[in-house]
Write an enzyme that holds these catalytic residues in place. Structure first.
Site, PDB file in Angstrom:
ATOM      1  CG  ASP A 113       0.198  12.921   1.751  1.00  0.00           C
ATOM      2  OD1 ASP A 113      -0.131  12.574   0.595  1.00  0.00           O
ATOM      3  OD2 ASP A 113      -0.592  13.464   2.539  1.00  0.00           O
ATOM      4  CG  ASN A 156       0.703   0.026  -5.196  1.00  0.00           C
ATOM      5  OD1 ASN A 156      -0.158  -0.665  -5.731  1.00  0.00           O
ATOM      6  ND2 ASN A 156       0.799   0.141  -3.874  1.00  0.00           N
ATOM      7  CG  ASN A 215       2.248   0.994   3.756  1.00  0.00           C
ATOM      8  OD1 ASN A 215       1.979   1.360   2.612  1.00  0.00           O
ATOM      9  ND2 ASN A 215       1.510   1.320   4.803  1.00  0.00           N
ATOM     10  NE  ARG A 263      -2.302   8.679   3.280  1.00  0.00           N
ATOM     11  CZ  ARG A 263      -3.501   8.823   2.729  1.00  0.00           C
ATOM     12  NH1 ARG A 263      -3.712   9.819   1.886  1.00  0.00           N
ATOM     13  NH2 ARG A 263      -4.473   7.976   2.971  1.00  0.00           N
ATOM     14  CE1 TYR A 317      -8.819   3.072  -6.671  1.00  0.00           C
ATOM     15  CE2 TYR A 317     -10.159   1.623  -8.047  1.00  0.00           C
ATOM     16  CZ  TYR A 317      -9.010   1.864  -7.319  1.00  0.00           C
ATOM     17  OH  TYR A 317      -8.033   0.884  -7.236  1.00  0.00           O
ATOM     18  CB  ALA A 318     -13.877   4.490 -12.516  1.00  0.00           C
TER      19      ALA A 318
END
EC number: 1.1.1.100
Length: 239
Positions: free
Chosen positions: A53, A80, A11, A34, A145-146
């Site tokens: 979700d 993604n 989105n 979401r 995140y990594a």
């Protein structure tokens, strides 16, 4: 020939550009979101918006049933959807870490596993996971995140070995810094500092990420699997 394509987190930003690229090529595109409202431009292109979700297995199952009813089994999956909760390690909470892993890595596992059902039956399929240059280089304040984005590489390569004999490919696109709403909130000083690290001297456009994804999902890329394609302006070379 039109294919059934699913883009998670389609989105906005990179996901929106990917969904638009497949729709422009004539594919039947569904995308998950979401929160918020589905973008009008994708509705105009005939894309199917599915609220989901990916941290909830039941919502994932329901989303696939809706897509299959409308477009048939998913033939191209682009995973993604993702989140960030940046924080230095000493200040990072258990929730900050687990939430990012649950969405970015475990959520991807869920959507890939569910798509795999139809792909195995059809004996063909294309899976593209959206990772990040941060998953290869690391980044201070982004250990969660990594870790999640690096995990996608091992996951994709295992899937590529497992499903290759069924004519199902699984590849990873690792974007660098992309000009999206997420990076536009940075100050001019921060943006300039980032650009100085990039050999090509600019941010990527979302459409440039989408073009690489579309290539990996094409017939021309039928002999590419288990690959990590950096689209980062040279930022992560050597990693």
């Amino acid at each position: 020939m039109s294919r059934s394509v699913l883009v998670t987190g389609g989105n906005r930003g990179i996901g929106l550009a990917i969904a638009r690229a497949f729709a422009d090529a004539g594919d039947s595109v569904a995308y998950t979101y979401r929160s918020g409202e589905p973008p009008a431009e994708l509705a105009e292109l005939g894309c199917l918006a599915v609220k989901c979700d990916i941290t909830d297995p039941e919502q994932v199952e329901q989303a696939y049933k809706e897509i299959e009813d409308r477009h048939g089994p998913v033939e191209v999956l682009v995973a993604n959807a993702g989140v960030t909760r940046d924080q230095l390690l000493m200040r990072m909470s258990e929730e900050d870490f687990s939430t990012v892993l649950e969405t970015n890595l475990t959520g991807t596992f869920r959507v890939v596993k569910r798509a795999n059902r139809g792909m195995l039956r059809a004996r063909k399929g294309r899976i593209v996971l959206i990772s990040s240059v941060v998953g290869l280089m690391g980044s201070a304040g982004q250990a969660n995140y990594a870790a999640s984005k690096a995990g996608l590489v091992g996951f994709a390569r295992s899937i590529a070995r497992e499903l290759g004999s069924r004519n199902i490919t699984c590849n990873v696109v690792a974007p660098g810094f992309v000009d999206t709403d997420m990076t536009r909130v940075l100050s001019d000083e921060q943006r300039q500092g980032i650009v100085k690290q990039v050999p090509l001297g600019r941010y990527a456009r979302p459409e440039e990420i989408a073009a690489s994804v579309r290539f990996l999902a094409s017939d021309e890329a039928a002999y590419i699997t288990g690959a990590v394609i950096p689209v980062d302006g040279g930022l992560g070379m050597g990693h």
